[in-house]
Write a protein that holds these residues in place. Sequence first.
Motif, mmCIF file in Angstrom:
data_model
loop_
_atom_site.group_PDB
_atom_site.id
_atom_site.type_symbol
_atom_site.label_atom_id
_atom_site.label_comp_id
_atom_site.label_asym_id
_atom_site.label_seq_id
_atom_site.Cartn_x
_atom_site.Cartn_y
_atom_site.Cartn_z
ATOM 1 N N THR A 110 8.338 26.579 -44.992
ATOM 2 C CA THR A 110 9.421 27.546 -44.863
ATOM 3 C C THR A 110 10.234 27.520 -46.152
ATOM 4 O OG1 THR A 110 10.833 25.873 -43.828
ATOM 5 C CG2 THR A 110 9.606 27.319 -42.348
ATOM 6 N N ILE A 111 11.006 28.578 -46.368
ATOM 7 C CA ILE A 111 11.916 28.605 -47.520
ATOM 8 C C ILE A 111 13.325 28.340 -46.994
ATOM 9 C CG2 ILE A 111 12.821 29.943 -49.445
ATOM 10 C CD1 ILE A 111 9.823 29.410 -49.706
ATOM 11 N N GLU A 112 13.910 27.272 -47.472
ATOM 12 C CA GLU A 112 15.259 26.877 -47.031
ATOM 13 C C GLU A 112 16.159 26.816 -48.265
ATOM 14 O OE1 GLU A 112 15.662 25.809 -43.749
ATOM 15 O OE2 GLU A 112 13.559 25.571 -43.145
ATOM 16 N N ASN A 113 17.220 27.589 -48.233
ATOM 17 C CA ASN A 113 18.154 27.599 -49.362
ATOM 18 C C ASN A 113 17.444 27.822 -50.695
ATOM 19 O OD1 ASN A 113 20.430 27.016 -47.678
ATOM 20 N ND2 ASN A 113 19.754 24.896 -47.617
ATOM 21 N N GLY A 114 16.447 28.723 -50.676
ATOM 22 C CA GLY A 114 15.776 29.101 -51.904
ATOM 23 C C GLY A 114 14.713 28.144 -52.399
ATOM 24 N N LYS A 115 14.343 27.165 -51.553
ATOM 25 C CA LYS A 115 13.307 26.213 -51.948
ATOM 26 C C LYS A 115 12.300 26.050 -50.810
ATOM 27 C CE LYS A 115 15.535 24.993 -55.750
ATOM 28 N NZ LYS A 115 14.982 25.251 -57.105
ATOM 29 N N ALA A 116 11.042 25.830 -51.173
ATOM 30 C CA ALA A 116 10.024 25.588 -50.158
ATOM 31 C C ALA A 116 10.229 24.218 -49.521
ATOM 32 C CB ALA A 116 8.638 25.664 -50.789
ATOM 33 N N VAL A 117 10.068 24.188 -48.198
ATOM 34 C CA VAL A 117 10.152 22.936 -47.449
ATOM 35 C C VAL A 117 8.894 22.825 -46.604
ATOM 36 C CG1 VAL A 117 11.409 21.649 -45.683
ATOM 37 C CG2 VAL A 117 12.659 23.010 -47.368
ATOM 38 N N ILE A 118 8.221 21.683 -46.675
ATOM 39 C CA ILE A 118 6.978 21.461 -45.930
ATOM 40 C C ILE A 118 7.255 20.474 -44.807
ATOM 41 C CG2 ILE A 118 4.601 20.639 -46.068
ATOM 42 C CD1 ILE A 118 4.569 21.612 -48.976
ATOM 43 N N ASN A 119 6.905 20.904 -43.598
ATOM 44 C CA ASN A 119 7.193 20.052 -42.443
ATOM 45 C C ASN A 119 5.963 19.244 -42.012
ATOM 46 O OD1 ASN A 119 5.604 21.613 -40.615
ATOM 47 N ND2 ASN A 119 7.259 23.124 -40.521
ATOM 48 N N ASP A 120 6.104 18.520 -40.929
ATOM 49 C CA ASP A 120 5.042 17.583 -40.552
ATOM 50 C C ASP A 120 3.849 18.233 -39.854
ATOM 51 O OD1 ASP A 120 6.154 18.022 -38.085
ATOM 52 O OD2 ASP A 120 6.916 15.975 -37.827
ATOM 53 N N LEU A 121 3.839 19.570 -39.786
ATOM 54 C CA LEU A 121 2.631 20.253 -39.320
ATOM 55 C C LEU A 121 1.543 20.226 -40.382
ATOM 56 C CD1 LEU A 121 4.208 23.444 -37.662
ATOM 57 C CD2 LEU A 121 3.215 21.469 -36.489
ATOM 58 N N CYS A 122 1.924 19.933 -41.619
ATOM 59 C CA CYS A 122 0.985 19.953 -42.752
ATOM 60 C C CYS A 122 -0.218 19.067 -42.492
ATOM 61 C CB CYS A 122 1.711 19.477 -44.012
ATOM 62 S SG CYS A 122 0.626 19.285 -45.444
ATOM 63 N N ILE A 123 -1.412 19.639 -42.763
ATOM 64 C CA ILE A 123 -2.675 18.904 -42.595
ATOM 65 C C ILE A 123 -3.311 18.537 -43.947
ATOM 66 C CG2 ILE A 123 -3.167 19.840 -40.294
ATOM 67 C CD1 ILE A 123 -5.056 21.884 -41.668
ATOM 68 N N ASP A 124 -2.521 18.638 -45.022
ATOM 69 C CA ASP A 124 -2.996 18.246 -46.356
ATOM 70 C C ASP A 124 -4.216 19.031 -46.834
ATOM 71 O OD1 ASP A 124 -0.980 16.335 -46.638
ATOM 72 O OD2 ASP A 124 -2.194 14.721 -45.799
ATOM 73 N N CYS A 125 -4.289 20.311 -46.484
ATOM 74 C CA CYS A 125 -5.476 21.097 -46.869
ATOM 75 C C CYS A 125 -5.497 21.433 -48.345
ATOM 76 C CB CYS A 125 -5.547 22.373 -46.046
ATOM 77 S SG CYS A 125 -4.360 23.631 -46.558
ATOM 78 N N GLY A 126 -4.336 21.482 -48.982
ATOM 79 C CA GLY A 126 -4.269 21.745 -50.415
ATOM 80 C C GLY A 126 -4.139 23.202 -50.814
ATOM 81 N N ALA A 127 -4.194 24.110 -49.859
ATOM 82 C CA ALA A 127 -4.145 25.540 -50.203
ATOM 83 C C ALA A 127 -2.885 25.912 -50.964
ATOM 84 C CB ALA A 127 -4.268 26.382 -48.935
ATOM 85 N N CYS A 128 -1.770 25.356 -50.578
ATOM 86 C CA CYS A 128 -0.504 25.702 -51.222
ATOM 87 C C CYS A 128 -0.421 25.188 -52.650
ATOM 88 C CB CYS A 128 0.657 25.162 -50.410
ATOM 89 S SG CYS A 128 0.593 23.365 -50.160
ATOM 90 N N VAL A 129 -1.105 24.093 -52.922
ATOM 91 C CA VAL A 129 -1.064 23.509 -54.269
ATOM 92 C C VAL A 129 -1.576 24.527 -55.291
ATOM 93 C CG1 VAL A 129 -1.950 21.664 -55.748
ATOM 94 C CG2 VAL A 129 -1.311 21.157 -53.380
#
Length: 55
Positions: free
Chosen positions: A26-45
């Motif tokens: 999600t974008i919070e206060n203008g910055k991306a925040v990654i929560n614990d749903l992340c499965i480390d797939c690497g797509a966002c990297v």
Amino acid sequence: MAAIVDSSKCTGCGACVGVCPVEAITIENGKAVINDLCIDCGACVGACPVEAISL
Ligand code: SF4
Ligand code: SF4
């Protein structure tokens, strides 16, 4: 574990949000925040234009 955002680099562009298969970003206060749903797939990297995300 979850992917990590370097908030000093993140521009809040949102490019990473749409590529995440589990909606962990999600974008919070203008910055991306990654929560614990992340499965480390690497797509966002690869999606981040300023290389702000690492695993
Ligand atoms: S590594 Fe994958 S699951 Fe985790 S935040 Fe990035 S795109 Fe989403
Ligand atoms: S793609 Fe990169 S710069 Fe854009 S919101 Fe995501 S982490 Fe921030």
